[in-house]
Write a protein that holds these residues in place. Structure first.
Motif, PDB file in Angstrom:
ATOM      1  N   PHE A  43      46.962  52.421  40.603  1.00 32.05           N
ATOM      2  CA  PHE A  43      47.407  51.823  39.349  1.00 32.05           C
ATOM      3  C   PHE A  43      47.045  50.342  39.345  1.00 32.05           C
ATOM      4  CE2 PHE A  43      50.709  55.172  39.974  1.00 32.05           C
ATOM      5  CZ  PHE A  43      50.438  55.923  38.838  1.00 32.05           C
ATOM      6  N   ASN A  44      46.797  49.800  38.153  1.00 29.20           N
ATOM      7  CA  ASN A  44      46.727  48.346  37.978  1.00 29.20           C
ATOM      8  C   ASN A  44      48.097  47.822  37.590  1.00 29.20           C
ATOM      9  OD1 ASN A  44      43.685  49.069  37.329  1.00 29.20           O
ATOM     10  ND2 ASN A  44      43.756  46.858  37.723  1.00 29.20           N
ATOM     11  N   ARG A  45      48.291  46.529  37.843  1.00 25.83           N
ATOM     12  CA  ARG A  45      49.535  45.867  37.483  1.00 25.83           C
ATOM     13  C   ARG A  45      49.207  44.521  36.849  1.00 25.83           C
ATOM     14  NH1 ARG A  45      49.087  48.579  41.722  1.00 25.83           N
ATOM     15  NH2 ARG A  45      50.621  50.172  42.310  1.00 25.83           N
ATOM     16  N   ILE A  46      50.229  43.885  36.275  1.00 21.18           N
ATOM     17  CA  ILE A  46      50.033  42.535  35.747  1.00 21.18           C
ATOM     18  C   ILE A  46      51.375  41.804  35.757  1.00 21.18           C
ATOM     19  CG2 ILE A  46      50.340  43.234  33.330  1.00 21.18           C
ATOM     20  CD1 ILE A  46      47.902  40.528  34.624  1.00 21.18           C
ATOM     21  N   HIS A  47      51.368  40.595  36.291  1.00 18.61           N
ATOM     22  CA  HIS A  47      52.581  39.764  36.284  1.00 18.61           C
ATOM     23  C   HIS A  47      52.827  39.271  34.869  1.00 18.61           C
ATOM     24  CE1 HIS A  47      55.396  36.533  37.163  1.00 18.61           C
ATOM     25  NE2 HIS A  47      55.494  36.960  38.421  1.00 18.61           N
ATOM     26  N   VAL A  48      54.080  39.247  34.464  1.00 23.17           N
ATOM     27  CA  VAL A  48      54.423  38.879  33.091  1.00 23.17           C
ATOM     28  C   VAL A  48      53.962  37.462  32.750  1.00 23.17           C
ATOM     29  CG1 VAL A  48      56.747  38.042  33.675  1.00 23.17           C
ATOM     30  CG2 VAL A  48      56.299  39.004  31.390  1.00 23.17           C
ATOM     31  N   ASP A  49      53.917  36.568  33.733  1.00 20.20           N
ATOM     32  CA  ASP A  49      53.450  35.210  33.458  1.00 20.20           C
ATOM     33  C   ASP A  49      51.959  35.178  33.144  1.00 20.20           C
ATOM     34  OD1 ASP A  49      55.950  34.182  33.756  1.00 20.20           O
ATOM     35  OD2 ASP A  49      55.606  33.284  35.726  1.00 20.20           O
ATOM     36  N   ASP A  50      51.192  36.069  33.759  1.00 15.16           N
ATOM     37  CA  ASP A  50      49.763  36.127  33.458  1.00 15.16           C
ATOM     38  C   ASP A  50      49.518  36.703  32.061  1.00 15.16           C
ATOM     39  OD1 ASP A  50      48.649  34.936  35.732  1.00 15.16           O
ATOM     40  OD2 ASP A  50      48.822  36.783  36.888  1.00 15.16           O
ATOM     41  N   ASP A  54      45.475  43.010  36.542  1.00 17.17           N
ATOM     42  CA  ASP A  54      45.145  42.261  37.749  1.00 17.17           C
ATOM     43  C   ASP A  54      43.785  42.682  38.290  1.00 17.17           C
ATOM     44  OD1 ASP A  54      45.665  44.750  38.813  1.00 17.17           O
ATOM     45  OD2 ASP A  54      47.261  44.094  40.164  1.00 17.17           O
ATOM     46  N   ASP A  55      43.444  42.152  39.455  1.00 17.45           N
ATOM     47  CA  ASP A  55      42.114  42.379  40.042  1.00 17.45           C
ATOM     48  C   ASP A  55      42.036  43.614  40.926  1.00 17.45           C
ATOM     49  OD1 ASP A  55      41.312  40.016  38.883  1.00 17.45           O
ATOM     50  OD2 ASP A  55      41.391  38.835  40.725  1.00 17.45           O
ATOM     51  N   GLU A  56      43.191  44.135  41.350  1.00 13.44           N
ATOM     52  CA  GLU A  56      43.164  45.098  42.448  1.00 13.44           C
ATOM     53  C   GLU A  56      44.021  46.329  42.172  1.00 13.44           C
ATOM     54  OE1 GLU A  56      44.431  45.080  47.124  1.00 13.44           O
ATOM     55  OE2 GLU A  56      43.427  43.299  46.346  1.00 13.44           O
ATOM     56  N   PRO A  57      43.442  47.357  41.570  1.00 13.64           N
ATOM     57  CA  PRO A  57      44.178  48.618  41.429  1.00 13.64           C
ATOM     58  C   PRO A  57      44.505  49.177  42.807  1.00 13.64           C
ATOM     59  CG  PRO A  57      41.855  48.908  40.873  1.00 13.64           C
ATOM     60  CD  PRO A  57      42.072  47.442  41.037  1.00 13.64           C
ATOM     61  N   THR A  58      45.759  49.584  42.983  1.00 16.11           N
ATOM     62  CA  THR A  58      46.253  49.908  44.322  1.00 16.11           C
ATOM     63  C   THR A  58      47.166  51.120  44.280  1.00 16.11           C
ATOM     64  OG1 THR A  58      46.242  47.524  44.785  1.00 16.11           O
ATOM     65  CG2 THR A  58      47.412  48.926  46.348  1.00 16.11           C
ATOM     66  N   ALA A  59      47.187  51.879  45.359  1.00 14.37           N
ATOM     67  CA  ALA A  59      48.089  53.025  45.473  1.00 14.37           C
ATOM     68  C   ALA A  59      49.542  52.542  45.422  1.00 14.37           C
ATOM     69  CB  ALA A  59      47.822  53.771  46.768  1.00 14.37           C
ATOM     70  N   LYS A  70      42.926  55.446  37.099  1.00 10.54           N
ATOM     71  CA  LYS A  70      41.815  54.605  36.631  1.00 10.54           C
ATOM     72  C   LYS A  70      41.886  53.238  37.286  1.00 10.54           C
ATOM     73  CE  LYS A  70      44.549  53.935  32.427  1.00 10.54           C
ATOM     74  NZ  LYS A  70      45.310  55.213  32.530  1.00 10.54           N
ATOM     75  N   ARG A  71      40.748  52.565  37.276  1.00 15.76           N
ATOM     76  CA  ARG A  71      40.644  51.195  37.764  1.00 15.76           C
ATOM     77  C   ARG A  71      40.159  50.340  36.598  1.00 15.76           C
ATOM     78  NH1 ARG A  71      39.522  54.530  42.181  1.00 15.76           N
ATOM     79  NH2 ARG A  71      40.362  53.755  44.177  1.00 15.76           N
ATOM     80  N   VAL A  72      40.970  49.365  36.194  1.00 23.89           N
ATOM     81  CA  VAL A  72      40.723  48.639  34.951  1.00 23.89           C
ATOM     82  C   VAL A  72      40.200  47.231  35.239  1.00 23.89           C
ATOM     83  CG1 VAL A  72      41.703  47.940  32.742  1.00 23.89           C
ATOM     84  CG2 VAL A  72      42.632  49.948  33.925  1.00 23.89           C
ATOM     85  N   ARG A  73      39.094  46.893  34.611  1.00 28.17           N
ATOM     86  CA  ARG A  73      38.492  45.565  34.769  1.00 28.17           C
ATOM     87  C   ARG A  73      39.127  44.571  33.795  1.00 28.17           C
ATOM     88  NH1 ARG A  73      34.112  46.317  38.032  1.00 28.17           N
ATOM     89  NH2 ARG A  73      32.944  48.282  37.846  1.00 28.17           N
ATOM     90  N   ASN A  74      39.197  43.308  34.231  1.00 23.30           N
ATOM     91  CA  ASN A  74      39.765  42.235  33.401  1.00 23.30           C
ATOM     92  C   ASN A  74      38.748  41.137  33.110  1.00 23.30           C
ATOM     93  OD1 ASN A  74      39.515  40.762  35.765  1.00 23.30           O
ATOM     94  ND2 ASN A  74      41.693  40.829  36.257  1.00 23.30           N
ATOM     95  N   PRO A 125      46.499  37.287  40.995  1.00 21.91           N
ATOM     96  CA  PRO A 125      45.395  38.237  40.847  1.00 21.91           C
ATOM     97  C   PRO A 125      45.642  39.590  41.493  1.00 21.91           C
ATOM     98  CG  PRO A 125      44.837  36.504  42.409  1.00 21.91           C
ATOM     99  CD  PRO A 125      46.106  36.094  41.750  1.00 21.91           C
ATOM    100  N   THR A 126      46.605  39.664  42.439  1.00 21.35           N
ATOM    101  CA  THR A 126      46.994  40.948  43.012  1.00 21.35           C
ATOM    102  C   THR A 126      48.512  40.981  43.146  1.00 21.35           C
ATOM    103  OG1 THR A 126      47.097  40.459  45.403  1.00 21.35           O
ATOM    104  CG2 THR A 126      44.894  40.780  44.429  1.00 21.35           C
ATOM    105  N   TYR A 127      49.020  42.163  43.493  1.00 21.29           N
ATOM    106  CA  TYR A 127      50.456  42.313  43.696  1.00 21.29           C
ATOM    107  C   TYR A 127      50.959  41.432  44.840  1.00 21.29           C
ATOM    108  CZ  TYR A 127      49.072  45.241  47.632  1.00 21.29           C
ATOM    109  OH  TYR A 127      48.516  45.687  48.797  1.00 21.29           O
ATOM    110  N   ARG A 128      50.104  41.112  45.791  1.00 21.44           N
ATOM    111  CA  ARG A 128      50.542  40.319  46.941  1.00 21.44           C
ATOM    112  C   ARG A 128      50.990  38.923  46.524  1.00 21.44           C
ATOM    113  NH1 ARG A 128      46.219  43.332  48.788  1.00 21.44           N
ATOM    114  NH2 ARG A 128      44.737  41.724  48.156  1.00 21.44           N
ATOM    115  N   GLU A 129      50.174  38.242  45.737  1.00 23.70           N
ATOM    116  CA  GLU A 129      50.552  36.907  45.261  1.00 23.70           C
ATOM    117  C   GLU A 129      51.786  36.979  44.359  1.00 23.70           C
ATOM    118  OE1 GLU A 129      46.145  36.880  46.052  1.00 23.70           O
ATOM    119  OE2 GLU A 129      47.488  38.174  44.886  1.00 23.70           O
TER     120      GLU A 129
END
Length: 287
Positions: A181-188, A210-215, A254-258, A272-276
């Motif tokens: 799945f892709n994710r996105i922080h609400v601030d972004d 975000d940049d990194e679709p992840t399990a 799916k893997r979604v490009r931004n 850019p990723t869930y880690r940050e």
């Protein structure tokens, strides 16, 4: 410059918090104006419900420059357009943002996709989203008002994230091989909306992700490690106790490009990723 928001939910509230200094007046709708915590700051609330609306909304729209539509569609389509299309068309509004979802792409079997990918919804509610997107884009084409559609991936941020679920004992570590799945922080999301207001393009569609679709289990494991919380046991997707809606999400891969928000709007994602994103939530204690 005045802002009006239909649907002051999680994402729209964060946008208003970030953007408040740019507007002289902010008005926004909620279903219940008397609910504790419904409003904040200088935001003027208007009721917008299934049966009746605040009678001042039409006049508000006539005095609006920027319109954000975050309210989800109803059973019969977009409630905002059904009730206020004429008021919007006659107003001085110059920028309209409609918040949609990457769910309209449906299952892409893990392939990389972008805004040129043909929608292929697998869920009924996503079919409705496509129709609403088209209705808003048609309004922009007809009136010349700059209408932009923002297709959002899985939203997280303060108070709504994997760490909260772990702490509340509501997290499951579901394993479905190959699923991402892709994710996105609400601030972004807020950053992207502000960038679009500065660079309007009528008819634009943007994937906000975000940049990194992840399990999903990888994100859960990272969140548990950051917050020093016990990790829930692995559960096979086929036997997991999931609601029909939750199970339907796993039917789409799916893997979604931004790239477009970066190249056209100049957006530089803070997370850019869930880690940050998760690390920042832990660091500022805003989990």
């Amino acid at each position: 410059m005045n802002l009006f928001v239909f649907g002051l939910g999680f994402t729209a509230r964060r946008f208003v918090e970030r953007a408040s200094g740019r507007f002289d007046r902010i008005r926004a709708t909620v279903t219940d104006t008397t609910r504790p915590g419904a409003g904040f700051g200088d935001v003027v609330l208007r009721g917008f419900g299934p049966d009746a609306d605040d009678e001042r909304i039409a006049a508000d729209l006539a005095d609006t420059d920027v319109l954000l539509v975050s309210a989800p569609p109803g059973r019969e389509g977009d409630t905002v357009l059904a009730r206020y299309r004429e008021a919007i068309e006659k107003s001085r509004i110059g920028w309209i943002g409609y918040l949609s979802t990457i769910g309209i792409y449906g299952d892409q079997q893990g392939a990389w996709i972008d805004e040129t990918t043909q929608p292929n919804p697998t869920k009924g509610r996503s079919h409705g989203r496509i129709a609403v997107e088209k209705a808003w884009l048609d309004l922009g084409a007809r009136t010349g008002k700059a209408v932009q559609v923002f297709r959002l991936s899985g939203i997280y941020g303060p108070g709504r994230n994997p760490i909260v679920k772990l702490r509340e004992g509501k997290s499951q570590r579901i394993i479905k091989p190959g699923q991402v799945f892709n994710r996105i922080h609400v601030d972004d999301i807020a950053t992207t909306l502000l960038a679009s207001i500065d660079r309007p393009r009528n008819g634009a569609i943007y994937n906000v992700t975000d940049d990194e679709p992840t399990a999903p289990q990888v994100v859960t494991e990272y969140a548990a490690g950051l917050a020093d919380l016990p990790l829930p046991p692995e559960i096979d997707f086929e036997t997991a106790d999931l609601s029909p809606m939750a199970r339907s999400f796993y039917g789409e891969n799916k893997r979604v490009r931004n790239r477009l928000i970066r190249e056209e709007l100049g957006v530089d994602l803070a997370y850019p990723t869930y880690r940050e994103g998760l690390a920042a939530l832990v660091a500022d204690a805003s989990i």
